[in-house]
Design an enzyme around this catalytic site. Structure first.
Site: not given
Ligand code: GBH
Length: 524
Positions: A104, A149, A194, A334, A336, A400
């Site tokens: 991807r 993106h 996203e 996606n 996490y 993701e």
């Molecule tokens: C993904 O987003 C992205 O699609 C990707 O590009 C990125 O590399 C990957 O995450 C890893 O980071 O205010 O510091 O607590 C995930 C979306 C990104 C949403 C981080 C929440 C919190 C950052 N998330 N965010 S913080």
């Protein structure tokens, strides 16, 4: 009489034996279904570099990182990043060596059309993606392409970006260029990655274009992206699908929210509301045609309380609802992390204040260096079940999932994060009949992590950003993932030692049963 008891004992012995054998077979672990799409994910601005090469135009991340370096944790940018613009063959070779079924990546809009407008295309930019796609196909790797993106051309931003409704037509024309040039070989399309995160760039949490337009900008940016997505989906249906036979969706991200107290109805309702604001915002319209009712209700209520003449959440026309409904050929997820919630208001800007919830984490949940990633594989499994129930068990690909650390090559925390999440997916597939058909890990390479620069590393492969050659080095997680792909499972042993173990088990069970028979049943 005696004979009956003897028969009963024998029956019991055989039953116990069978139980042991079957539990051994089960503990051998679930397998991913045949043809499961294992892959890795990347994004253009995060890996390509070549920011002004071969006619590429400036995009909003070029503008923001170069004009306001203080906004990025380590004052870095994606000017060179992993230099994948030049080293793409090496990246594909890594994907090949991992035996990935798919890769991807995203296309940089301003590399294809420097200003974003399609009457002036950049042939060298198109040529780059042709080379990349051809290289993937030559290596039997299926390209899974994200059209956008986070990196819109700066010129379109100057026209207002995603808060300007005309963006949906510019996006549609850009998509037409992609379908016509690459659609003969690309069969898997993600329109937008996203959208919720893109909206943050117009509201309260940074990201390019770094505007602070509050809830109004936040929801307007989301609204335009949804309409843009539906236009691209219909463009594909009307002009390309019959010939190209591909699939189109969008990647939706977010935490999963669970009730702090599972027994409290208020907590249960709050978690459901939070999930609708988080994922329903972009999934409900494409599966059911409109915003989630609870979101509509709460944002309208809030806007009224604030004395606004209308809701900050725009409304779709009847026609738009029709056009949105059913515009996902698969669910691209996606994921996490998970949070527990209660009704309240959280100070953290990552959470939408209109949804009125407060988050909690369990002390036992392992935190990563990237503090927002707290490993909760059970939450992942529950989310997969939530999606199944909410959207009619759609085919799901996890586009993701991954773990941020300091870049160590002995990345055992990453291995345990990925392993536990794959295991959760396996259990969702086998125990809850969730229709999961793929998983592309974030990420193949260490990369430019947006506001966090190069501080957090997500790759299975390390990149030395201090070396102009950007050499790649494999991490322990690379070997781990390679084995998962080869065995379709999480068992640590190889498949031959595995079946050997199984036969040994069966053999010992039979011996046990036989000895019980000889020493326990026969003498009586
Ligand atoms: C993904 O987003 C992205 O699609 C990707 O590009 C990125 O590399 C990957 O995450 C890893 O980071 O205010 O510091 O607590 C995930 C979306 C990104 C949403 C981080 C929440 C919190 C950052 N998330 N965010 S913080």
């Amino acid at each position: 009489m005696m004979n009956d008891i003897l028969q009963f004992k024998m029956f019991k012995t055989v039953a116990v034996g069978l139980l042991i054998i079957s539990s051994n077979v089960l503990s051998s672990g679930y397998k991913f279904p045949d043809g499961f799409m294992f892959g890795a994910s990347t994004a253009a601005y995060q890996i390509e570099g070549g920011w002004n090469e071969d006619g590429k135009g400036e995009n909003i991340w070029d503008r923001m990182t170069r004009s306001r370096p203080e906004l990025i944790s380590d004052r870095s940018n994606g000017d060179v990043a992993c230099d994948s613009y030049h080293k793409y063959k090496e990246d594909v070779a890594l994907a090949k060596d991992l035996n990935l079924k798919c890769y991807r990546f995203s296309i940089s809009w301003s590399r294809i059309a420097p200003s974003g407008e399609v009457h002036k295309l950049n042939p060298l930019g198109i040529a780059y993606y042709n080379r990349l796609i051809d290289e993937l196909i030559a290596n039997d790797i299926v390209p899974l392409v994200t059209m956008y993106h986070w990196d819109i051309p700066q010129y379109l931003q100057d026209l207002g970006g995603w808060v300007n409704p005309i963006m949906s037509d510019y996006f549609k024309e850009y998509a037409r260029v992609l379908f016509s040039h690459f659609g003969d070989r690309v069969k898997w399309w993600i329109t937008i990655n996203e959208p919720k995160e893109t909206c943050k760039g117009y509201s309260f949490n940074g990201y390019a274009p770094y505007l602070h337009l509050n809830q109004t900008g936040y929801y307007m940016a989301g609204h335009t992206q949804l309409i843009a997505h539906s236009k691209v989906y219909h463009l594909y249906n009307d002009e390309f699908r019959a010939k190209q036979q591909g699939k189109v969706s969008l990647s939706v991200n977010g935490f999963f929210y669970v009730p702090k107290d599972e027994q409290s109805q208020d907590d249960v309702d709050t978690a459901e509301r939070a999930n609708q604001f988080e994922r329903g915002w972009f999934s409900h319209p494409v599966y059911k045609g409109d915003y989630p009712p609870v979101m509509r209700q709460w944002v309208d209520k809030k806007s009224k309380q604030e004395g606004r003449p209308w809701s900050t959440l725009p409304t779709f026309t009847k026609k738009e609802i029709e056009l949105l409904n059913g515009t996902a050929d698969f669910y691209a997820l996606n994921y996490y992390s998970t949070r527990m919630v209660k009704h309240g208001s959280d100070a953290d800007v990552n959470y939408n204040p209109d949804a009125e919830f407060e988050t909690y984490v369990d002390k036992s949940w392992p935190v990563s260096l990237a503090p927002w990633i707290i490993a909760v594989p059970e939450g992942f499994k529950r989310l997969l079940v939530w999606i199944k129930n909410e959207y009619g068990n759609p085919p799901v690909i996890i586009t993701e999932n991954g773990f941020g650390d300091n870049g160590t090559l002995n990345d055992f925390e990453r291995i345990s994060y990925i392993k536990s999440h794959l295991s959760a997916a396996l259990r969702a597939i086998h125990e809850d009949e969730c229709n999961v058909f793929g998983y592309t890990v974030w990420s193949l390479l260490d990369d430019f992590e947006w506001m966090n620069g190069y501080v957090y590393r997500f790759g299975l492969v390390s990149v030395d950003f201090n070396n102009p050659q950007r050499p790649r080095t494999l991490k322990a997680s690379y070997g781990f993932f390679k084995k998962v792909v080869a065995t379709y499972g999480l068992d640590d042993s190889s498949s031959t030692t595995h079946s050997l173990k199984l036969w040994l088990n069966i053999f010992f069970c039979l011996i046990t049963m036989y000895s019980i028979y000889i020493f326990y049943i026969l003498p009586r």
